[in-house]
Scaffold this active site. Structure first.
Site, short mmCIF file in Angstrom:
data_model
loop_
_atom_site.label_atom_id
_atom_site.label_comp_id
_atom_site.label_asym_id
_atom_site.label_seq_id
_atom_site.Cartn_x
_atom_site.Cartn_y
_atom_site.Cartn_z
N SER A 108 48.83 47.94 -16.30
CA SER A 108 48.42 49.37 -15.61
C SER A 108 47.25 49.71 -16.23
O SER A 108 46.99 49.39 -17.35
CB SER A 108 49.59 50.22 -15.68
OG SER A 108 49.28 51.45 -15.48
N TYR A 112 54.41 53.91 -23.21
CA TYR A 112 54.10 53.20 -21.80
C TYR A 112 52.55 52.49 -22.07
O TYR A 112 52.67 51.29 -21.69
CB TYR A 112 53.78 54.18 -20.69
CG TYR A 112 53.59 53.49 -19.42
CD1 TYR A 112 54.49 52.73 -18.76
CD2 TYR A 112 52.35 53.76 -18.86
CE1 TYR A 112 54.32 51.89 -17.71
CE2 TYR A 112 52.10 52.95 -17.54
CZ TYR A 112 52.87 52.02 -17.04
OH TYR A 112 52.65 51.48 -15.82
#
Length: 309
Positions: free
Chosen positions: A158, A184
């Site tokens: 990501s 994350y």
């Protein structure tokens, strides 16, 4: 080394990039394939004739998705197996049960910005699920991948990786105040570094691994975000699930990607390396493709996995 450019882009769908590709006789494994990008990736792979295994936590849901894929593609060689990436025992059982070669491994499953949680091993949940579980899965399936002679690993990362490098002295937030987005980001950086080192380490086996940013898509991944908001992403940059799965499927199937490894793709094209956060969905941080970081992460991951359980 020039960036790889393909005829596909932002609006391309998984079905479009896989059009004309015949993977009959090949085997593919997709983690997190019971919904969202994983299900669409599995659907596109099944459409190429590949035998596809959906590795999922909820087998009942996975069976329904597999049935839908089989009916939609006419490919009955679609299977379901239980896998909980946050549980080392589950990963070991999965890899031990796998028989025969594996041609395509899609490390798709993940969690995002969840409340602070740690596994029984003390691993921060996002790092455990997004990276360590996939690391153990891929290394456990190494011989199956090597048996193919040209296997591909696709790693869903990501642009969130730009939020944080791997913080070597505290990957599990034992001392830092927990921040769901930093956790994350660290896990997504680890995804890219894994692709870099797997390609280098397994070059003699002709195994290649590439990482990607699928884009901004509304899926179950956003379940921990209030209102499932995409934050500051403009509406015109939101993709459909079919578009979101395109880059994964391109890396898994396209002849253009033969022999290509250790790179990072966005919108079906290789993304540039950057030294500052871009504020866009493009660009891979230099620390995420640094070969020394990649080797260091591999060593750390081996130690953590070896000591599990």
């Amino acid at each position: 080394m020039s960036l790889i450019v393909t005829p596909f882009g932002f609006s391309s769908t998984a079905a479009q990039v896989a059009q004309g590709v015949d993977l009959t006789g090949r085997r593919a494994l997709v983690t997190g394939a019971s919904s969202g990008l994983g299900a669409e990736t599995a659907r596109a792979l099944a459409g190429t004739g590949a035998a596809v295994t959906l590795a999922v936590r909820d087998v009942a849901v996975g069976e329904r998705v597999a049935k839908d894929i089989a009916e939609a593609t006419g490919n009955r060689d679609v299977h379901v197996a239980h896998l909980d990436l946050a549980d080392p025992v589950s990963v070991t059982a999965f890899t031990a049960a796998w028989q025969g070669p594996l041609h395509v491994l899609v490390n798709n499953a993940g969690v995002m910005a969840c409340p602070e949680q740690h596994t029984e091993e003390g691993w921060e949940l996002q790092f455990a699920t997004n990276h360590l579980g996939h690391f153990a899965l891929a290394t456990g399936l190494h011989d199956a991948l090597a048996a193919d002679g040209a296997a591909r690993i696709v790693v869903v990362s990501s642009t969130g990786h730009q939020q944080s490098p791997v913080v070597w002295d505290d990957v599990n937030f034992a001392f830092r105040r927990y921040d769901p987005w930093l956790a994350y980001g660290q896990s997504k950086t680890a995804n890219v570094l894994f692709a870099v080192e797997a390609t280098r380490r397994w070059a003699d086996d002709n195994i290649t691994a590439n990482a990607l940013m699928p884009g901004a898509i509304y899926t179950n991944l956003q379940r921990h975000i209030e209102g499932r908001s995409s934050g500051s992403v403009p509406v015109e940059l939101i993709k459909t699930v079919e578009q979101g799965a395109a880059t994964s499927v391109l890396l898994a199937t396209s002849p253009l990607m033969q022999g290509v490894g250790g790179r990072y793709f966005v919108d079906c094209n290789e993304s540039e390396t950057v030294d500052r956060r871009t504020g866009t969905l493009h660009g891979v941080a230099r620390y995420a493709v640094d070969p020394d970081n990649a080797r260091r992460l591999w060593t750390l991951s081996e130690e953590l996995v070896a000591n599990a359980g």
